[in-house]
Scaffold this motif. Structure first.
Motif, short mmCIF file in Angstrom:
data_model
loop_
_atom_site.label_atom_id
_atom_site.label_comp_id
_atom_site.label_asym_id
_atom_site.label_seq_id
_atom_site.Cartn_x
_atom_site.Cartn_y
_atom_site.Cartn_z
N VAL A 159 39.84 -61.21 26.98
CA VAL A 159 41.03 -61.30 27.84
C VAL A 159 40.61 -61.75 29.23
CG1 VAL A 159 42.96 -60.04 28.86
CG2 VAL A 159 42.13 -59.42 26.57
N HIS A 160 41.32 -62.77 29.75
CA HIS A 160 41.11 -63.27 31.11
C HIS A 160 42.47 -63.30 31.80
CE1 HIS A 160 37.03 -64.45 29.93
NE2 HIS A 160 37.58 -64.91 28.81
N HIS A 161 42.44 -63.24 33.13
CA HIS A 161 43.70 -63.00 33.83
C HIS A 161 43.61 -63.46 35.28
CE1 HIS A 161 46.21 -60.12 36.27
NE2 HIS A 161 47.12 -60.50 35.39
N VAL A 162 44.72 -63.97 35.79
CA VAL A 162 44.86 -64.27 37.22
C VAL A 162 46.20 -63.72 37.68
CG1 VAL A 162 45.24 -66.09 38.94
CG2 VAL A 162 43.35 -66.29 37.33
N SER A 189 34.51 -67.48 31.65
CA SER A 189 34.82 -66.72 32.88
C SER A 189 35.80 -67.54 33.71
CB SER A 189 33.55 -66.43 33.69
OG SER A 189 32.97 -67.63 34.16
N VAL A 190 36.62 -66.83 34.49
CA VAL A 190 37.59 -67.47 35.37
C VAL A 190 36.86 -67.98 36.60
CG1 VAL A 190 39.71 -67.15 36.71
CG2 VAL A 190 39.37 -65.87 34.58
N ILE A 191 37.09 -69.24 36.96
CA ILE A 191 36.41 -69.78 38.13
C ILE A 191 36.97 -69.13 39.40
CG2 ILE A 191 35.96 -71.96 36.95
CD1 ILE A 191 38.05 -73.24 38.75
N GLU A 192 36.13 -69.04 40.43
CA GLU A 192 36.50 -68.30 41.63
C GLU A 192 37.72 -68.89 42.32
OE1 GLU A 192 34.48 -66.82 45.86
OE2 GLU A 192 33.26 -67.75 44.30
N SER A 193 37.81 -70.22 42.41
CA SER A 193 38.93 -70.84 43.12
C SER A 193 40.25 -70.60 42.41
CB SER A 193 38.69 -72.34 43.29
OG SER A 193 38.57 -72.97 42.03
N LEU A 209 39.33 -71.55 33.01
CA LEU A 209 38.20 -70.86 32.37
C LEU A 209 37.09 -71.85 32.08
CD1 LEU A 209 40.05 -68.66 29.70
CD2 LEU A 209 39.10 -67.89 31.87
N MET A 210 35.89 -71.49 32.50
CA MET A 210 34.72 -72.32 32.23
C MET A 210 33.81 -71.61 31.25
SD MET A 210 34.81 -75.12 34.12
CE MET A 210 33.12 -75.64 34.38
N PRO A 211 33.22 -72.34 30.30
CA PRO A 211 32.26 -71.72 29.39
C PRO A 211 31.01 -71.30 30.16
CG PRO A 211 32.30 -74.10 29.07
CD PRO A 211 33.41 -73.79 30.03
#
Length: 340
Positions: A159-162, A189-193, A209-211
């Motif tokens: 699960v990823h989320h913004v 993972s979700v990129i910082e920007s 999301l970047m691998p």
């Protein structure tokens, strides 16, 4: 006098027909109100047919025959052109091809907050065998509940989320977007920007999301603002940002674009519909099937939810799910195969 009036009306109707059928030729596809009109080509086709029928009735009145014949011809041309565009993009298919060992299935569903129960979303993910799930307007807590249900069924997903403005208690759920990704695609993972909003859609969040290991596609869960009159500039900016998320490379974009591929004219590169990415539904027979609003029949709605893929992927199927589960959006599921 009446003859001149008839000619004027016919000329204006012909001009309006041209703009409505192909606004991108006039560079009006992102301009109010043409952007709103072209969003539902099924409705436009129906209006042309109704006008043509009315013109046929007017042919019975001898003084109006010339005017009626002109309107009839224009209406038939508009209906024919709209129908050809619709047939090219597809009026609907009902099933996906069998999944292969290399297939990737992507599901996107704007759930309108908690209008759709978590267990229904989880069951749909299982039924469709989805590997990537974009859920605009879905909270992280709901995403985690879905993941727990999936894990119990032997279908684990990360699960990823913004969330925009997490400091605001009980903020609107449209400020959140959740993404689920199968471990089979690797760790993401979700990129910082994307997380801090320095590079994102403006009013409602998208997720990039970047691998982690550098292999596999970059996944972007998209949520653009709706093209309301007061939001047109932000909407245009959002579409440009989305286009920038698909440069040359390996990318999958999915979500609520709040735009049809007509609105994206001018944003595609080298055969792409937006950036280098190509719309899957319009290449697999579902390009005219409306995903919003779910209260209308599919062919009367607007196909504004999309899955876009770079040329690393070959679209092999798509389906728009009938049961919206309480949301105002229908879910879209597509199947992709690695190109070559």
């Amino acid at each position: 006098m009446f003859r001149l009036l008839g000619i004027l009306i016919t000329v204006l109707f012909a001009a309006a027909t041209a703009v409505v059928v192909w606004p991108q030729f006039f560079r009006l596809e992102q301009t109010y109100p043409f952007a709103q009109v072209v969003a539902a080509r099924g409705v436009v086709l129906g209006i042309f047919v109704v006008i043509a029928l009315l013109a046929l009735l007017l042919l019975l009145a001898r003084p109006l025959r010339g005017f009626a014949a002109s309107i009839l011809i224009v209406a038939l041309l508009g209906a024919g052109a709209t129908g050809i565009i619709g047939a090219t993009r597809g009026f609907g298919t009902s099933a996906l091809p069998d999944k292969t060992e290399t297939s990737v299935r992507v599901l996107t569903w704007n759930t309108a907050g908690e209008a759709v129960p978590a267990d229904q979303i989880a069951q749909e993910i299982l039924d469709q065998g989805a590997d990537v799930v974009a859920l605009p307007e879905t909270t992280e807590a709901v995403g985690e509940r879905i993941a727990l249900m999936l894990r119990e069924q032997g279908h684990p997903m990360w699960v990823h989320h913004v969330q925009f403005r997490p400091d605001v208690p009980d903020g609107p759920q449209s400020w959140q977007t959740t993404v689920l990704v199968s471990p089979d695609l690797g760790e993401y993972s979700v990129i910082e920007s994307s997380q801090d909003g320095t590079s994102n859609t403006g009013s409602v969040p998208s997720v990039v999301l970047m691998p982690v290991d550098g292999s596999g596609p970059t996944v972007v869960a998209v949520h653009a603002v709706a093209p309301r009159v007061e939001e047109m500039q932000q909407w245009q900016s959002d579409l440009q940002w989305i286009a920038d998320q698909c440069p040359a490379g390996d990318f999958i974009l999915a979500g609520d674009f709040n735009a049809t591929i007509d609105h994206m004219a001018g944003l595609g590169v080298e055969g792409g519909d937006i950036g280098y990415c190509r719309d899957v539904a319009s290449r697999t027979g579902n390009g005219v099937v409306g995903t919003w609003p779910s209260s209308l029949p599919p062919l009367a709605g607007a196909p504004i939810d999309h899955v876009m893929a770079s040329q690393n992927w070959t679209p092999t199927g798509s389906v728009v799910l009938d049961d919206a589960g309480g949301s105002d959006h229908r879910a879209l599921v597509v199947q992709l195969e690695p190109a070559g």
